[in-house]
Write a protein that holds these residues in place. Structure first.
Motif, PDB file in Angstrom:
ATOM      1  N   PHE A 130       0.802  -1.209   0.000  1.00  0.00           N
ATOM      2  CA  PHE A 130       0.000   0.000   0.000  1.00  0.00           C
ATOM      3  C   PHE A 130       0.842   1.270   0.000  1.00  0.00           C
ATOM      4  CE2 PHE A 130      -3.046  -3.124   1.612  1.00  0.00           C
ATOM      5  CZ  PHE A 130      -4.101  -2.879   0.750  1.00  0.00           C
ATOM      6  N   LYS A 131       2.154   1.122  -0.078  1.00  0.00           N
ATOM      7  CA  LYS A 131       3.019   2.288  -0.212  1.00  0.00           C
ATOM      8  C   LYS A 131       3.115   2.682  -1.677  1.00  0.00           C
ATOM      9  CE  LYS A 131       6.901   2.537   1.988  1.00  0.00           C
ATOM     10  NZ  LYS A 131       6.722   3.769   2.768  1.00  0.00           N
ATOM     11  N   ARG A 132       3.208   3.985  -1.922  1.00  0.00           N
ATOM     12  CA  ARG A 132       3.286   4.452  -3.305  1.00  0.00           C
ATOM     13  C   ARG A 132       4.648   4.168  -3.920  1.00  0.00           C
ATOM     14  NH1 ARG A 132      -0.685   7.572  -5.128  1.00  0.00           N
ATOM     15  NH2 ARG A 132       0.689   8.445  -6.713  1.00  0.00           N
ATOM     16  N   LYS A 133       5.676   4.053  -3.093  1.00  0.00           N
ATOM     17  CA  LYS A 133       7.016   3.796  -3.588  1.00  0.00           C
ATOM     18  C   LYS A 133       7.614   2.606  -2.861  1.00  0.00           C
ATOM     19  CE  LYS A 133       8.133   8.561  -4.926  1.00  0.00           C
ATOM     20  NZ  LYS A 133       9.115   9.675  -4.768  1.00  0.00           N
ATOM     21  N   ALA A 134       8.567   1.986  -3.524  1.00  0.00           N
ATOM     22  CA  ALA A 134       9.249   0.848  -2.916  1.00  0.00           C
ATOM     23  C   ALA A 134      10.123   1.332  -1.761  1.00  0.00           C
ATOM     24  CB  ALA A 134      10.104   0.134  -3.960  1.00  0.00           C
ATOM     25  N   SER A 135      10.135   0.557  -0.692  1.00  0.00           N
ATOM     26  CA  SER A 135      10.993   0.837   0.452  1.00  0.00           C
ATOM     27  C   SER A 135      11.986  -0.315   0.590  1.00  0.00           C
ATOM     28  CB  SER A 135      10.157   0.980   1.730  1.00  0.00           C
ATOM     29  OG  SER A 135      10.995   1.072   2.867  1.00  0.00           O
ATOM     30  N   PRO A 136      13.234  -0.128   0.145  1.00  0.00           N
ATOM     31  CA  PRO A 136      14.214  -1.218   0.235  1.00  0.00           C
ATOM     32  C   PRO A 136      14.363  -1.774   1.643  1.00  0.00           C
ATOM     33  CG  PRO A 136      15.054   0.556  -1.150  1.00  0.00           C
ATOM     34  CD  PRO A 136      13.791   1.064  -0.526  1.00  0.00           C
ATOM     35  N   ALA A 137      14.374  -0.901   2.651  1.00  0.00           N
ATOM     36  CA  ALA A 137      14.528  -1.371   4.034  1.00  0.00           C
ATOM     37  C   ALA A 137      13.354  -2.259   4.421  1.00  0.00           C
ATOM     38  CB  ALA A 137      14.636  -0.178   4.978  1.00  0.00           C
ATOM     39  N   LEU A 138      12.149  -1.870   4.028  1.00  0.00           N
ATOM     40  CA  LEU A 138      10.958  -2.648   4.346  1.00  0.00           C
ATOM     41  C   LEU A 138      10.987  -4.002   3.646  1.00  0.00           C
ATOM     42  CD1 LEU A 138       8.293  -2.454   5.933  1.00  0.00           C
ATOM     43  CD2 LEU A 138       7.232  -1.573   3.837  1.00  0.00           C
ATOM     44  N   ILE A 139      11.407  -3.998   2.390  1.00  0.00           N
ATOM     45  CA  ILE A 139      11.461  -5.242   1.619  1.00  0.00           C
ATOM     46  C   ILE A 139      12.505  -6.191   2.196  1.00  0.00           C
ATOM     47  CG2 ILE A 139      12.053  -6.198  -0.650  1.00  0.00           C
ATOM     48  CD1 ILE A 139      10.825  -3.641  -1.865  1.00  0.00           C
ATOM     49  N   LEU A 140      13.665  -5.666   2.548  1.00  0.00           N
ATOM     50  CA  LEU A 140      14.711  -6.518   3.101  1.00  0.00           C
ATOM     51  C   LEU A 140      14.325  -7.028   4.494  1.00  0.00           C
ATOM     52  CD1 LEU A 140      17.883  -4.523   1.991  1.00  0.00           C
ATOM     53  CD2 LEU A 140      17.027  -6.671   1.037  1.00  0.00           C
ATOM     54  N   THR A 141      13.606  -6.205   5.265  1.00  0.00           N
ATOM     55  CA  THR A 141      13.142  -6.664   6.574  1.00  0.00           C
ATOM     56  C   THR A 141      12.120  -7.785   6.410  1.00  0.00           C
ATOM     57  OG1 THR A 141      13.486  -4.438   7.470  1.00  0.00           O
ATOM     58  CG2 THR A 141      12.108  -5.938   8.755  1.00  0.00           C
ATOM     59  N   TYR A 142      11.230  -7.618   5.439  1.00  0.00           N
ATOM     60  CA  TYR A 142      10.281  -8.698   5.137  1.00  0.00           C
ATOM     61  C   TYR A 142      11.034  -9.984   4.816  1.00  0.00           C
ATOM     62  CZ  TYR A 142       7.982 -11.765   1.833  1.00  0.00           C
ATOM     63  OH  TYR A 142       7.550 -12.883   1.164  1.00  0.00           O
ATOM     64  N   ALA A 143      12.061  -9.889   3.966  1.00  0.00           N
ATOM     65  CA  ALA A 143      12.827 -11.071   3.575  1.00  0.00           C
ATOM     66  C   ALA A 143      13.486 -11.721   4.786  1.00  0.00           C
ATOM     67  CB  ALA A 143      13.881 -10.689   2.533  1.00  0.00           C
ATOM     68  N   ALA A 144      13.958 -10.900   5.726  1.00  0.00           N
ATOM     69  CA  ALA A 144      14.616 -11.440   6.916  1.00  0.00           C
ATOM     70  C   ALA A 144      13.631 -12.250   7.761  1.00  0.00           C
ATOM     71  CB  ALA A 144      15.220 -10.302   7.736  1.00  0.00           C
ATOM     72  N   PHE A 145      12.453 -11.702   8.016  1.00  0.00           N
ATOM     73  CA  PHE A 145      11.461 -12.420   8.828  1.00  0.00           C
ATOM     74  C   PHE A 145      10.929 -13.650   8.089  1.00  0.00           C
ATOM     75  CE2 PHE A 145      11.261  -8.439  11.241  1.00  0.00           C
ATOM     76  CZ  PHE A 145      11.254  -8.947  12.535  1.00  0.00           C
ATOM     77  N   GLU A 146      10.741 -13.525   6.781  1.00  0.00           N
ATOM     78  CA  GLU A 146      10.282 -14.680   6.006  1.00  0.00           C
ATOM     79  C   GLU A 146      11.324 -15.793   6.041  1.00  0.00           C
ATOM     80  OE1 GLU A 146       7.159 -16.439   3.972  1.00  0.00           O
ATOM     81  OE2 GLU A 146       7.250 -14.415   4.802  1.00  0.00           O
ATOM     82  N   GLY A 147      12.603 -15.407   6.038  1.00  0.00           N
ATOM     83  CA  GLY A 147      13.661 -16.397   6.112  1.00  0.00           C
ATOM     84  C   GLY A 147      13.645 -17.151   7.426  1.00  0.00           C
ATOM     85  N   VAL A 148      13.361 -16.456   8.536  1.00  0.00           N
ATOM     86  CA  VAL A 148      13.262 -17.130   9.836  1.00  0.00           C
ATOM     87  C   VAL A 148      12.172 -18.190   9.785  1.00  0.00           C
ATOM     88  CG1 VAL A 148      12.695 -16.821  12.274  1.00  0.00           C
ATOM     89  CG2 VAL A 148      14.174 -15.164  11.113  1.00  0.00           C
ATOM     90  N   PHE A 149      11.023 -17.826   9.260  1.00  0.00           N
ATOM     91  CA  PHE A 149       9.912 -18.782   9.156  1.00  0.00           C
ATOM     92  C   PHE A 149      10.286 -19.976   8.279  1.00  0.00           C
ATOM     93  CE2 PHE A 149       6.267 -20.021   6.409  1.00  0.00           C
ATOM     94  CZ  PHE A 149       5.567 -20.757   7.347  1.00  0.00           C
TER      95      PHE A 149
END
Length: 297
Positions: A130-149
């Motif tokens: 829902f963000k108008r622009k990509a947020s690299p920090a947000l995307i990489l944080t998502y990847a980190a938590f998804e990796g834990v799972f």
């Protein structure tokens, strides 16, 4: 930039009512002139198709030069961002595999951490969508938590259900990625409005059905409606992998249109985000299918 994953359908390179590039031809960097305007063009024309130094070239007698491609998304940008996102995911998955024990005394705690990480990753994914622009920090944080799972789940399946399941799921995911990429580049898969509509409708039905099955399992116990176990589980596992392959084709179309239309370079993060989501989907479906097949032996 429109991602074709279910939660990323708000933005696009679209010039055709939100369907990126369907029945249209790219302008910026592309070979043809379409009937509608490039979404990245300004009212006075496509900024990427103009040479800001054209007047100086004429003044000093220099031949006109093609506009520089700085600031525009390239395939290399997408590859680099995708590699970064997947790299973070793989590192955190490996760490959670190594550091979170799954013995009888600790498996509950480790599984709880994995589920918590998955929920956080899901929230971050929706925030980014829902963000108008990509947020690299947000995307990489998502990847980190998804990796834990993924690390926790893969460790449990690999050590308690099917030895080598994680590596088999990785190989299966890579095979699907390579197969879809080859088929897409060869023109065997045509991504158009009809294909998009079919895939999104099928994915919505699949997700709703799995949600109902999960609710029955939580409140009724057992395997719910049985869509994730036994013969039905195998069938729906295969359907899930096929849907993931279709999403890959949509992601490739997204990247192709972005490069052709001269999308801003930061849009490569959204392409990487979409590809990561799709690859995680396919991996989990393979892992689930492998665990079902081994539990039926």
């Amino acid at each position: 930039m429109r991602s074709r994953n279910p939660v990323f359908s708000r933005r696009g390179f679209s010039r055709d009512n939100g369907y990126a590039g369907f029945n249209t031809a790219p302008q910026a960097g592309g070979p043809a002139v379409a009937t509608q305007a490039n979404p990245y063009a300004q009212p006075t024309g496509n900024p990427y198709a103009q040479n800001p130094y054209a007047q100086q070239d004429v003044q000093y007698g220099a031949p006109p030069q093609a506009p520089a491609a700085t600031g525009r998304m390239t395939i290399d940008d997408v590859v680099l961002r995708t590699a970064s996102t997947l790299g973070v995911l793989i590192v955190t998955a490996a760490l959670s595999w190594a550091l979170l024990p799954i013995d009888d005394a600790n498996i509950g705690r480790s599984y709880g951490i994995g589920i918590g990480a998955a929920l956080i990753g899901m929230v971050l994914a929706f925030v980014q969508s829902f963000k108008r622009k990509a947020s690299p920090a947000l995307i990489l944080t998502y990847a980190a938590f998804e990796g834990v799972f993924l690390g926790v789940v893969s460790n449990i399946v690999d050590n308690r259900i099917a030895d080598g399941a994680a590596m088999q799921a990785v190989i299966g995911t890579m095979a699907v990625f390579a197969g879809v990429l080859i088929a897409y580049k060869a023109g065997w898969i045509r991504v158009n409005r009809r294909f998009y509509g079919f895939v999104m409708a099928a994915a919505l039905g699949f997700i709703l059905l799995m949600t109902v099955n999960l609710l029955f399992a939580v409140f009724g116990g057992g395997d719910g409606l049985g869509f994730r176990s036994g013969a039905l589980g195998v069938v729906f596992g295969i359907i899930g992998i096929i849907l993931g392959a279709c999403f890959l084709a949509l992601d490739f179309k997204q990247v192709e249109d972005g490069v052709a239309y001269g999308a801003p370079r930061e849009e490569a993060w959204l392409a990487a985000f979409g590809l990561t989501l799709t690859l995680v989907w396919i991996y989990l479906e393979f892992l689930r299918l492998i665990s079902i097949l081994n539990s039926n032996d």
